[in-house]
Design an enzyme around this catalytic site. Structure first.
Site, PDB file in Angstrom:
ATOM      1  N   THR A 238      10.675  -8.500 -11.888  1.00 24.36           N
ATOM      2  CA  THR A 238       9.848  -9.692 -12.103  1.00 24.36           C
ATOM      3  C   THR A 238       8.686  -9.692 -11.131  1.00 24.36           C
ATOM      4  OG1 THR A 238      11.772 -10.870 -12.894  1.00 24.36           O
ATOM      5  CG2 THR A 238       9.906 -12.222 -12.188  1.00 24.36           C
TER       6      THR A 238
ATOM      7  N   GLY B 263       0.843  -1.194   0.000  1.00 21.51           N
ATOM      8  CA  GLY B 263       0.000   0.000   0.000  1.00 21.51           C
ATOM      9  C   GLY B 263       0.878   1.244   0.000  1.00 21.51           C
ATOM     10  N   THR B 264       1.951   1.175   0.758  1.00 22.97           N
ATOM     11  CA  THR B 264       2.876   2.307   0.861  1.00 22.97           C
ATOM     12  C   THR B 264       3.463   2.650  -0.505  1.00 22.97           C
ATOM     13  OG1 THR B 264       3.433   1.630   3.109  1.00 22.97           O
ATOM     14  CG2 THR B 264       4.999   3.090   2.006  1.00 22.97           C
TER      15      THR B 264
ATOM     16  N   ASN C  84      -6.990   4.057   9.789  1.00 23.55           N
ATOM     17  CA  ASN C  84      -6.512   2.784  10.346  1.00 23.55           C
ATOM     18  C   ASN C  84      -6.434   2.757  11.858  1.00 23.55           C
ATOM     19  OD1 ASN C  84      -4.350   4.683   9.546  1.00 23.55           O
ATOM     20  ND2 ASN C  84      -3.036   3.262  10.632  1.00 23.55           N
TER      21      ASN C  84
ATOM     22  N   CYS D 172       2.634   3.502  15.761  1.00 26.08           N
ATOM     23  CA  CYS D 172       2.485   2.086  15.447  1.00 26.08           C
ATOM     24  C   CYS D 172       3.732   1.444  14.859  1.00 26.08           C
ATOM     25  CB  CYS D 172       1.285   1.876  14.539  1.00 26.08           C
ATOM     26  SG  CYS D 172       1.296   2.973  13.127  1.00 26.08           S
TER      27      CYS D 172
ATOM     28  N   GLN E  39      -7.551   0.394   4.267  1.00 28.41           N
ATOM     29  CA  GLN E  39      -8.423  -0.230   5.279  1.00 28.41           C
ATOM     30  C   GLN E  39      -9.841  -0.454   4.757  1.00 28.41           C
ATOM     31  OE1 GLN E  39      -7.536  -1.458   8.234  1.00 28.41           O
ATOM     32  NE2 GLN E  39      -5.470  -0.626   8.406  1.00 28.41           N
TER      33      GLN E  39
ATOM     34  N   HIS F  77      -2.817  -7.600   2.434  1.00 28.46           N
ATOM     35  CA  HIS F  77      -2.742  -8.239   3.753  1.00 28.46           C
ATOM     36  C   HIS F  77      -3.755  -7.715   4.763  1.00 28.46           C
ATOM     37  CE1 HIS F  77      -0.267  -5.286   6.200  1.00 28.46           C
ATOM     38  NE2 HIS F  77      -0.044  -4.810   4.999  1.00 28.46           N
TER      39      HIS F  77
HETATM   40  C1  LIG Z   1      -4.340   3.265   6.135  1.00 25.65           C
HETATM   41  C2  LIG Z   1      -3.077   2.570   5.771  1.00 25.65           C
HETATM   42  N1  LIG Z   1      -2.359   3.022   4.752  1.00 25.65           N
HETATM   43  C3  LIG Z   1      -1.231   2.418   4.355  1.00 25.65           C
HETATM   44  C4  LIG Z   1      -0.757   1.312   5.014  1.00 25.65           C
HETATM   45  C5  LIG Z   1       0.500   0.668   4.547  1.00 25.65           C
HETATM   46  O1  LIG Z   1       0.231  -0.518   3.824  1.00 25.65           O
HETATM   47  P1  LIG Z   1       1.404  -1.541   3.542  1.00 25.65           P
HETATM   48  O2  LIG Z   1       1.683  -2.234   4.842  1.00 25.65           O
HETATM   49  O3  LIG Z   1       0.895  -2.496   2.504  1.00 25.65           O
HETATM   50  O4  LIG Z   1       2.548  -0.760   3.051  1.00 25.65           O
HETATM   51  C6  LIG Z   1      -1.461   0.804   6.109  1.00 25.65           C
HETATM   52  C7  LIG Z   1      -0.950  -0.359   6.857  1.00 25.65           C
HETATM   53  O5  LIG Z   1      -0.765  -0.343   8.034  1.00 25.65           O
HETATM   54  C8  LIG Z   1      -2.660   1.446   6.493  1.00 25.65           C
HETATM   55  O6  LIG Z   1      -3.383   1.012   7.526  1.00 25.65           O
END
Ligand SMILES: Cc1ncc(COP(=O)(O)O)c(C=O)c1O
Length: 379
Positions: free
Chosen positions: A239, A72-73, A153, A328, A181, A203
């Protein structure tokens, strides 16, 4: 051995056996490189493209608008960098309660590219003041990106995405949402909601870690973050994580097929937890909009007593996994930026309990037993 109780599903969720089952062939027999032109390569490529088609359909997007990333990041970085470097964005509008994936990227881009950055104020319940967003959009004179999260989150607050999408269209601003989320927990129609770019990760809905998706509207042309080969239509070299991509799509399919039933089940668990906490603990409050937020997240706060300060420790000793209110990612004992924005330096002990369809009432009872005993000690 002590049975662990997992109530930290906003941090990550356990992968479902069906998801693993779908992934396994691509770790074993079907191990080909998707770029190879012979049969091994073609079957791997086919698995990726089928996953892409499914994800696109789920978001009411086109397959060409879906890019698989590593998290996500990464998706959020790609969107924000692309907006500044390729779309000429000079003003980013966001909020102080975004995830660090957004906040730290904005801070870096601001320093590097001398951007204007505005934060939409929030009210006591953690809702964004959309009138203020409107005001910012009316007054912006340069290309602008709005990046606001779909569901928070830490406190679970939901954004009125459709309204924000409409405002962005009205004022010609790009709209990115961190839907990490929300994906897998709601049906999301990117077109109806006016979303230009959207980040998600597998995840958080029982898929594998290290699997992100960026939805990018076809009219938005940005460059990749990672250069090299032609994977992901030249948008993310390297890849492909074939089994991760297959796992992301399978997890999404299962989540969406069972959405109504699972949502009702989890909502009930959350209500039960609130009811028991309220019944048994005198000095309790909640951070965020507890009744209208994301059904998987509950953020409670207790009076800061010597006994209550042992809460996370006591829960851990009892094998119960919940999250504290500390920053966190670092595990440091300083208060999280989200709790700080809502409560300032108020002297409370926050905990985040987060549920999934695999959570049970017994899990909650075990957690409640420790919480109630700890918080009410020496009262
Ligand atoms: C709202 C939100 N954005 C982004 C992320 C980051 O996602 P990732 O762990 O796939 O990089 C999280 C994960 O904790 C999240 O809760």
């Amino acid at each position: 051995m002590q049975q662990r109780v997992y109530l930290d599903n906003a941090a990550t969720t356990p992968m479902l056996p069906e998801v693993l089952e779908a992934m396994l062939p691509y770790m074993q027999d079907k191990f080909g490189n998707p770029s190879s032109i012979y049969s091994y390569g073609r079957e791997a490529k086919m698995a990726i493209e089928n996953a892409r088609k499914f994800v696109a359909k789920s978001f009411n997007a086109k397959p060409g608008e879906i890019f698989f990333t590593g998290s996500g990041t990464e998706s959020t970085n790609m969107a924000l960098y692309g907006a500044v470097i390729n779309l000429g964005v000079k003003h980013i509008i966001s909020s102080k309660i975004e995830h660090h994936a957004t906040l730290h990227t904005i801070e870096y881009l601001q320093k590097q590219y001398n951007l204007q950055v505005s934060y939409v104020p929030i009210n006591k319940q953690g809702h964004l003041q959309l009138d203020a967003l409107n005001e910012l959009l009316v007054n912006t004179k340069v290309p602008t990106l709005v990046t606001l999260m779909y569901a928070n989150n830490e406190i679970g607050n939901l954004l009125d995405i459709a309204k924000v999408g409409k405002m962005c269209k009205q004022y010609n601003a790009y709209f990115h949402t961190d839907a990490v989320q929300a994906v897998g927990h709601y049906t999301i129609d990117v077109q109806a909601l006016g979303i230009d770019m959207m980040s998600s990760t597998g995840h958080k809905f029982h898929g594998p870690k290290g699997t992100g998706v960026l939805y990018l509207n076809e009219n938005i042309k940005i460059n990749p973050l990672i250069w090299g080969g032609a994977q992901e239509r030249n948008m993310r070299a390297g890849t492909e994580n074939v089994y991760g991509i297959v796992g992301y799509a399978k997890a999404l399919e299962i989540a969406l097929n069972n959405l109504e039933k699972d949502t009702a089940y989890i909502r009930n668990l959350k209500s039960y937890c609130i009811e028991q906490l309220n019944k048994n603990i005198e000095l309790i409050s909640y951070t965020g909009d507890v009744n209208n937020g994301l059904y998987t997240i509950l953020n409670a706060a207790f009076a800061n007593t010597a006994a209550a300060s042992m809460l996370i420790y006591n829960l851990d000793i009892a094998g119960i996994c919940v999250s504290g209110g500390s920053a966190c990612s670092s595990g440091a004992n300083n208060i999280s930026h989200v709790i700080y924005e809502l409560r300032g330096t108020e002297d409370v002990i926050p905990i985040r309990i987060s549920f999934s369809k695999l959570s049970t009432e017994q899990d909650i009872d075990k957690a409640l037993e420790v919480i109630i005993k700890t918080v009410n000690k020496n009262k």
